[in-house]
Design a protein around this motif. Structure first.
Motif, short mmCIF file in Angstrom:
data_model
loop_
_atom_site.label_atom_id
_atom_site.label_comp_id
_atom_site.label_asym_id
_atom_site.label_seq_id
_atom_site.Cartn_x
_atom_site.Cartn_y
_atom_site.Cartn_z
N HIS A 254 0.99 -1.24 -0.36
CA HIS A 254 -0.32 0.06 -0.28
C HIS A 254 1.19 1.17 0.14
CE1 HIS A 254 -3.36 2.48 1.79
NE2 HIS A 254 -3.15 2.50 0.62
N PHE A 255 0.98 2.13 -1.27
CA PHE A 255 1.27 3.24 -1.31
C PHE A 255 0.59 4.33 -1.33
CE2 PHE A 255 3.74 -0.02 -2.35
CZ PHE A 255 5.27 0.03 -2.32
N PHE A 256 1.22 6.04 -0.90
CA PHE A 256 0.42 7.28 -0.38
C PHE A 256 1.52 8.37 -0.80
CE2 PHE A 256 -1.79 10.20 3.02
CZ PHE A 256 -2.91 10.27 1.28
N THR B 122 -1.86 18.54 -8.33
CA THR B 122 -2.82 17.53 -8.62
C THR B 122 -2.28 16.08 -9.07
OG1 THR B 122 -3.48 18.70 -10.83
CG2 THR B 122 -4.67 19.42 -8.93
N GLY B 123 -1.39 15.76 -8.87
CA GLY B 123 -1.03 14.30 -9.53
C GLY B 123 0.05 14.36 -10.26
N GLN B 124 1.59 14.36 -10.21
CA GLN B 124 2.26 14.10 -11.66
C GLN B 124 2.95 12.59 -10.89
OE1 GLN B 124 4.04 17.84 -12.23
NE2 GLN B 124 2.24 18.58 -12.51
N MET B 125 4.15 12.93 -9.78
CA MET B 125 4.74 12.11 -8.98
C MET B 125 3.99 11.22 -9.47
SD MET B 125 6.98 11.13 -6.24
CE MET B 125 5.79 10.97 -4.99
N VAL B 126 2.83 11.18 -8.58
CA VAL B 126 2.11 9.84 -8.69
C VAL B 126 1.74 9.00 -9.82
CG1 VAL B 126 -0.26 10.82 -8.88
CG2 VAL B 126 -0.36 8.13 -8.53
N GLU B 127 2.51 9.17 -11.28
CA GLU B 127 2.67 8.29 -11.80
C GLU B 127 3.64 7.42 -11.68
OE1 GLU B 127 1.70 10.45 -15.87
OE2 GLU B 127 0.26 11.29 -15.36
N ASP B 128 5.04 7.65 -11.61
CA ASP B 128 6.04 7.40 -11.01
C ASP B 128 5.95 6.48 -10.53
OD1 ASP B 128 7.21 8.60 -13.49
OD2 ASP B 128 7.89 9.93 -12.56
N SER C 16 0.05 -3.55 -5.84
CA SER C 16 0.08 -2.76 -4.72
C SER C 16 -1.03 -2.02 -5.10
CB SER C 16 1.24 -2.22 -5.26
OG SER C 16 2.29 -2.91 -5.14
N ARG C 17 -1.28 -1.33 -3.91
CA ARG C 17 -2.43 -0.40 -3.90
C ARG C 17 -1.59 0.85 -3.88
NH1 ARG C 17 -6.48 0.75 0.84
NH2 ARG C 17 -7.34 3.03 0.36
N VAL C 18 -2.40 2.25 -4.94
CA VAL C 18 -1.43 3.59 -4.67
C VAL C 18 -2.91 4.34 -4.32
CG1 VAL C 18 -0.37 5.78 -5.87
CG2 VAL C 18 0.33 2.98 -6.28
#
Lengths: 350, 250, 183
Positions: free
Chosen positions: A300-302, A308-314, A323-325
């Motif tokens: 599980h990653f947070f 509004t959501g950029q690095m989350v893509e990496d 895995s849950r992101v």
């Protein structure tokens, strides 16, 4: 060993002093909030070491002066903030294409457009995805404290020379404006052979630095060569982990947000929640393999960012399938407090 | 046998790619002759530009740094500040200097940057195929001003040598042509002066060359030379517009 | 140990110097410390404020929305920051310029400090910020007065070092005001 020298400086000054500790003798820039302490400090102190400071007519001129100074093998730097960094992108692309080293500092503010001067991480894509035209990469270092502003700036110069590539420091208004005590190093600037440097063709054949390849196959070959280099940069991956040993959930954040959320993680731990932090320091190359291996233990990653959501893509590209992101993003305008981020951790933690 | 004509040392032994009748080859040669005349080949760094002159490094036997379109004066600034002992020049066309790079050019001049700009004005974008330039003459038809340049739509051709002579940091600014032997001899004299200004650390020096582009003008080489005389020189007068005295050091 | 404070007032009242001095003093005591000023457009319009966080542990955020402590040197700052103080926290009010505080401050400790009068007693009414600093550290025990005196040398440019004794005296006046319970 003599007692380390500790001084209270703001984040921008720490970058300027890191540059001087790294042997940077040339600075070219154009004023923009919130990074003006960098040119202000260097305009005052570069003359002490026979260095050159130019307040250029634009960010475009600054980056091209950097290109010119870098082409001679000199250690040189430019700095700006988001809108100015947009203007520099063409030059960065040319530097990457011609393999000219140089350090570019982005103490980012908020956008799009003129946006505002509050801290933001809205330039993550621009920094890590090239920003300018062409299939190139820039090494991107993301400090999270005034000390790291100083240390990573020194490192940036070595990386730029080692890989003959532009290196970007990606901070933000918070990291630029805050003051903290820092330990100043008695740094010996790294020495790199630069046989490619343009110095006048004395006792050698003339040489040139260019990115134009029109003969069939040449550009393909050039791009593959650059690609090899980008692969080698993975040796430079740097990251920090905090309380992840027994974590059920790992927060992934960089820069100023990583700093704030550390306090939130401590609050969560006090409440018995097994939460840790993974903080990429190199945003390119991204520590994807480390994160992938971590995802075999933790599922599980947070991702938490000041956008509004950029690095989350990496993060999603790195972790194992299954895995849950989760993601929490904060658009520019206000800086989240540790309490607010603790609330967000509580919402997704299970 | 006495050799009376040879290739300058600063030029490589390769044929130019320039179109027949184009003046770039002549201007290249003049620049190379001046580099030789002051024995600068081993201490020269050039900031090349984008346009027909982009292949400078294929012809000049000197160190060359490619610049983004228009930015050669800024690149040259970075080079010169790092290597003050080197001779540093840019070689830019009208699109490069007078359109995209006008800020970089004016500010390098105003800083009194100790560099030399060689400006080649042929009133047209050559490499991209004959589009309108900032120096395109009124009435001149190009691929993007097909009905002829009209000042009401496109404004007037810009006179760079005069414009750059206005800044305090400019030590030397002149316009020359190479369309006749007489003009060519005069051009070399003027170019040498610009070189000397930099060698004396006097600041910014600028030489505008009126150049032909027979291909995009759709003319023969002879007609093109005639056009330089008949149309260009009356609007872009030859001469020295600014010259600091030899003792006038920054 | 954890302490944070927002210090606010008109430009020229020395609020940034107050914050800087506090930060240096915490540094002298070997603590973790951050100092965050307002910057850019917020600087226009004549008000200034800064946030100082002092801790024995690594500091998360240098920006605080609900501070443990607020120091307000003028009325607009009281209006803006007074209500933000955490329950149980301190609100130091410059009573030389602010008559009375409107609103409900029952959950916090409000301390009225006649800074200009105290500074005048020390010899210079312009040192109101120092009198306020003395009162604040005496009440909160955030740092010691000795650390502040040591910090002067680092925080002030050499040419102002001759001003250190009178600044120290103003700090002491503020501290004595708290000790003697005159508030």
């Amino acid at each position: 060993m003599s007692k380390p020298k500790v001084e209270l400086v703001n984040g921008n000054e720490a970058i300027a002093r890191g540059a001087m500790a790294a042997g940077c003798k040339f600075y070219f820039g154009y004023p923009i909030t919130p990074q003006n302490e960098i040119p202000e400090y260097l305009s005052k102190h570069l003359p002490d070491i026979d260095g050159t400071f130019i307040q250029a007519e634009s960010e475009i001129a600054s980056i091209n002066m950097l290109l010119g100074a870098g082409a001679t093998g000199a250690r040189a730097m430019t700095s700006s903030s988001s809108p100015g960094i947009s203007l520099k992108q063409e030059g960065i692309s040319y530097m990457a294409g011609s393999e000219i080293p140089g350090v570019i500092v982005n103490m980012s503010r908020s956008g799009p457009g003129l946006g505002g001067i509050s801290p933001s991480q809205g330039d993550y894509f621009q920094a890590t995805r090239g920003g300018g035209h062409g299939d190139y990469r820039t090494i991107v270092l993301a400090p999270f404290s005034v000390q790291e502003n100083y240390d990573l700036t020194i490192k940036a110069f070595d990386l730029a020379d080692q890989y003959r590539n532009p290196v970007m420091i990606l901070g933000d208004a918070l990291l630029g404006q805050m003051k903290e005590p820092i330990i100043l190093r008695d740094n010996k600037p790294g020495k790199f052979d630069k046989p490619w440097a343009l110095t006048g063709a004395k006792n050698r054949k003339p040489q040139f630095l260019k990115s134009l390849y029109l003969n069939e196959g040449d550009l393909t070959q050039h791009n593959w060569k650059l690609f090899q280099k980008y692969q080698q940069m993975k040796a430079e991956i740097q990251y920090e982990t905090y309380r992840i040993e027994d974590a059920d959930m790992v927060v992934v954040s960089f820069g100023s947000v990583a700093r704030i959320i550390k306090s939130s993680i401590n609050m969560a731990r006090d409440k018995g929640m097994k939460v840790g932090l993974f903080r990429p320091v190199t945003l390119y190359p991204y520590p994807e393999e480390i994160l992938r291996r971590l995802s075999q233990k933790v599922h599980h990653f947070f991702a938490v960012e000041l956008n509004t959501g950029q690095m989350v893509e990496d993060v999603k590209l790195s972790v194992d399938k299954g895995s849950r992101v989760d993601f929490y993003g904060r658009p520019p305008g206000s800086i989240p407090t540790p309490n607010e981020l603790f609330d967000e951790i509580q919402k997704v933690y299970r | 046998m006495k050799q009376v004509f040879k290739r300058p040392n600063s030029l490589r032994d390769v044929p130019f790619h320039f179109c027949p009748g184009c003046h770039h080859g002549i201007i290249h040669r003049l620049v190379a002759e001046c580099i030789d005349a002051y024995d600068l080949r081993e201490k020269t760094v050039c900031a090349a530009s984008v346009g027909c002159s982009v292949f400078m490094y294929d012809y000049f036997d000197i160190d060359v740094c490619e610049s983004p379109h228009g930015r050669a004066a800024a690149v040259a600034t970075g080079i010169k500040r790092a290597l003050p002992e080197c001779f540093v020049f840019t070689y830019q066309g009208d699109g490069d200097l007078a359109a995209l790079g006008i800020a970089e050019g004016v500010h390098a001049a105003n800083r009194g940057e100790n560099i030399t700009i060689i400006f080649v004005n042929n009133t047209v974008y050559g490499m991209t195929g004959g589009q309108m330039a900032p120096t395109t003459m009124l009435g001149q038809a190009t691929t993007t001003s097909p009905f002829g340049r009209d000042f009401r739509r496109e404004g007037y051709p810009i006179r760079m040598a005069e414009l750059l002579s206005m800044t305090e940091g400019t030590a030397f600014s002149a316009r020359v042509a190479v369309n006749t032997p007489k003009n060519l001899m005069q051009a070399k004299k003027v170019l040498k002066k610009a070189f000397e200004v930099q060698l004396r650390n006097q600041g910014f020096s600028f030489v505008e060359f009126l150049s032909s582009c027979p291909t995009n003008w759709k003319m023969s080489a002879e007609q093109a030379n005639q056009r330089v005389h008949d149309e260009m020189i009356p609007y872009f007068p030859l001469g020295v517009f600014k010259e600091k005295s030899e003792t006038d050091i920054l | 140990m954890y302490f944070d404070v927002i210090i606010a007032g008109f430009g020229g009242q020395g609020v940034l110097l107050l914050g800087n001095l506090l930060t240096y003093a915490a540094m002298v005591e070997g603590r973790h410390v951050t100092y965050m000023p307002v910057y850019g457009v917020e600087m226009r319009g004549g008000t200034a404020n800064c946030t100082v966080v002092i801790s024995d542990q690594e500091i998360g955020s240098p920006v605080i929305h609900h501070p443990v402590t607020a120091v307000v040197m003028n009325k607009p700052s009281l209006v803006r920051f007074g209500a933000m103080v955490q329950p149980g926290g301190w609100l130091f009010v410059n009573s030389s310029l602010i008559d009375a505080a409107e609103g409900d401050y029952s959950k916090i400790k409000m301390i009225m400090v006649p800074t200009i009068e105290l500074a005048a007693k020390a010899g210079d009414p312009r040192l109101a910020n120092m009198a306020m600093l003395g009162a604040m550290i005496e009440e909160t025990k955030a740092i010691t007065q000795e650390a502040v005196v040591k910090a002067f040398k680092q925080a002030l440019d050499k040419r102002y070092h001759k001003m250190i004794p009178i600044n120290t005296a103003a700090i002491e006046e503020g501290a004595r005001f708290i000790r003697e319970g005159k508030r």
